[in-house]
Design an enzyme around this catalytic site. Sequence first.
Site, PDB file in Angstrom:
ATOM      1  N   LYS A 209      -3.453  -8.578  -6.857  1.00  0.00           N
ATOM      2  CA  LYS A 209      -3.872  -9.597  -7.824  1.00  0.00           C
ATOM      3  C   LYS A 209      -5.089 -10.308  -7.282  1.00  0.00           C
ATOM      4  CE  LYS A 209      -2.320 -11.021 -11.822  1.00  0.00           C
ATOM      5  NZ  LYS A 209      -1.561 -10.211 -12.797  1.00  0.00           N
TER       6      LYS A 209
ATOM      7  N   LYS B 105      -3.171  -2.249  -7.638  1.00  0.00           N
ATOM      8  CA  LYS B 105      -3.591  -2.565  -9.008  1.00  0.00           C
ATOM      9  C   LYS B 105      -3.094  -3.941  -9.392  1.00  0.00           C
ATOM     10  CE  LYS B 105      -5.085  -0.764 -13.019  1.00  0.00           C
ATOM     11  NZ  LYS B 105      -5.911  -1.969 -13.172  1.00  0.00           N
TER      12      LYS B 105
ATOM     13  N   HIS C  14       0.831  -1.217   0.000  1.00  0.00           N
ATOM     14  CA  HIS C  14       0.000   0.000   0.000  1.00  0.00           C
ATOM     15  C   HIS C  14       0.860   1.260   0.000  1.00  0.00           C
ATOM     16  CE1 HIS C  14      -2.886  -3.016   1.805  1.00  0.00           C
ATOM     17  NE2 HIS C  14      -3.538  -2.547   0.768  1.00  0.00           N
ATOM     18  N   HIS C  15       2.107   1.131  -0.472  1.00  0.00           N
ATOM     19  CA  HIS C  15       2.962   2.335  -0.455  1.00  0.00           C
ATOM     20  C   HIS C  15       2.440   3.387  -1.415  1.00  0.00           C
ATOM     21  CE1 HIS C  15       4.555   0.446  -4.038  1.00  0.00           C
ATOM     22  NE2 HIS C  15       5.259   1.516  -4.304  1.00  0.00           N
TER      23      HIS C  15
ATOM     24  N   SER D  26      -3.313   0.543 -18.491  1.00  0.00           N
ATOM     25  CA  SER D  26      -4.379   0.568 -17.484  1.00  0.00           C
ATOM     26  C   SER D  26      -4.324   1.885 -16.707  1.00  0.00           C
ATOM     27  CB  SER D  26      -4.214  -0.596 -16.501  1.00  0.00           C
ATOM     28  OG  SER D  26      -4.843  -1.741 -16.999  1.00  0.00           O
TER      29      SER D  26
ATOM     30  N   LYS E  96       6.608  -4.281 -10.598  1.00  0.00           N
ATOM     31  CA  LYS E  96       6.359  -3.878 -11.987  1.00  0.00           C
ATOM     32  C   LYS E  96       5.924  -2.408 -12.053  1.00  0.00           C
ATOM     33  CE  LYS E  96       4.406  -7.205 -14.074  1.00  0.00           C
ATOM     34  NZ  LYS E  96       3.432  -8.197 -14.544  1.00  0.00           N
TER      35      LYS E  96
ATOM     36  N   ASP F 216       7.176   3.360 -13.242  1.00  0.00           N
ATOM     37  CA  ASP F 216       6.667   4.608 -12.652  1.00  0.00           C
ATOM     38  C   ASP F 216       5.168   4.767 -12.800  1.00  0.00           C
ATOM     39  OD1 ASP F 216       9.060   5.519 -11.620  1.00  0.00           O
ATOM     40  OD2 ASP F 216       9.668   6.451 -13.507  1.00  0.00           O
TER      41      ASP F 216
END
Length: 480
Positions: free
Chosen positions: A115, A79, A73-74, A371, A103, A108
């Site tokens: 997931k 996602k 959660h940084h 995305s 990833k 960036d």
Amino acid sequence: MNAPSTLVERRRRRNFEDNVNAYFDHAAKFCSYAPGLLDQIKTCNSVYSFSFPVRHPDGAIEVVHAWRAEHSHHKLPTKGGIRFSPQVDESEVKALAALMTYKCALVDVPFGGAKGAVQIDPSRYTADQLERITRRYTHELDRKSFIGPGIDVPAPDYGTGEREMSWIADTYGQLHTGELEALACVTGKAVSEGGIHGRREATGRGLMYALAEACRSADDMRALGLSAGLEGKRLVVQGLGNVGYHTAKFCREQGAIIVALAEREGAIHNPKGLNEEEVFSYRKRTGSILGFPGATDILDSREALELECDVLVPAALESVLTAENAPRVKAKIVLEGANGPTTPEADEVFRTKGMLVIPDVYANAGGVTVSYFEWLKNLSHVRLGRLDRRRQAATELRMLQAIETATGRKFSTTERESFVKVTDELAIVNSGLEDTMIVAYQEIRDTLRREPKMGDLRTAAFVLAINKVAVVYEELGIFP
Ligand code: NAD
């Protein structure tokens, strides 16, 4: 109704999580962070594991298992894709969520990694059942705050696509009537449902950009005994799904030759080259790629991984390149389309053989990159380029006219058309994707150049990712 995964399969999956952690631990040796901080980065923050019933057409009830893992959660939202697969389990979901964190950091994209998965073989369910499974899955995520535009944003993965993402968007919208940003709760939607042009093919296109960038270095290619450039490179592609199909398509369009394609039922080989579109249509018509005109059949699909070629593209499953078959792999480059296709033991073999592995954690980041563009589009409620593309074209035209006046020479229609363009959304998306893949590759390559002891691009990529996440955690501090 699915057979439970066998013990061997479960062990293989557990190894996938171990493999990702092994890559992390190896890279961490090249970092100077305190062990606690490295642990904080590596650990999966939360996993929601749940089950729900599905009714079959004959009235029978089946309970299916599902998960959503939020690794880090940084950055928020988190996602990551949703996988429909009979073999998937919690460990695999955690491994994939961790890969998403690294990833996103590498390219960036300001998200934490996540997931999700439902343990089903989608080919055994009707479209109506799949819709109900997808909607129930979304409802379960919503109940526990595991979905939302600023919380956790799913996307397609193995076994899911635009259709499922549109169902998720609609379900979330039904549960959050009037929430202006609801569409941004999921990406990879159909364009008509708030998706973005270019998302469907983004992972494959990104893989092509990654390979093209690697092949651009004459020095790196010479070290492999190859010429520079993508043109003429012979590719073997495993998996003719979203990622494999589009990687084959874009690489072939850039002059590469697809010498073999491998699917579940077997593989086909033609050194003169295959056209993925023709093979795809043939498979749709006949139910198999075997027997494709002009190609040789290979009944054991795995043998295709060992064919003579320049580039091997595993784009189906994890752990397909192992200590057992790695010594027989003849490719000079492995371009990882799938997540986790190479075990650390196989990686070691490839390193010893002097091969170039373009790692999943970077190579297949095109999907999450686009995305991100889709998420931005949904939040801004406007198609990319809509506001200023005409103004930009008019400025270009005025500049051209000024040059014509100054030089006294009129541009030809072709020249005029190549300078003055009304840029559409797809062109903007592809340009952003290309830039992202090139910049990230050069960052990884430079990291390895600065510290050759890292030995390969994967280690360099993990070091970069660790650095990027560590900085954020250090600056944020710890709550409370
Ligand atoms: P997909 O479901 O569209 O396609 C997977 C293909 O692999 C299918 O055609 C399937 O029949 C084939 N396959 C299954 N078992 C096989 C075997 N033993 N040998 C050969 N082929 C086999 O899935 P996808 O979206 O293309 O995902 C493939 C891989 O890429 C997964 O590891 C996924 O996590 C990864 N990935 C996908 C995306 C994305 O945007 N879809 C993004 C990043 C990474």
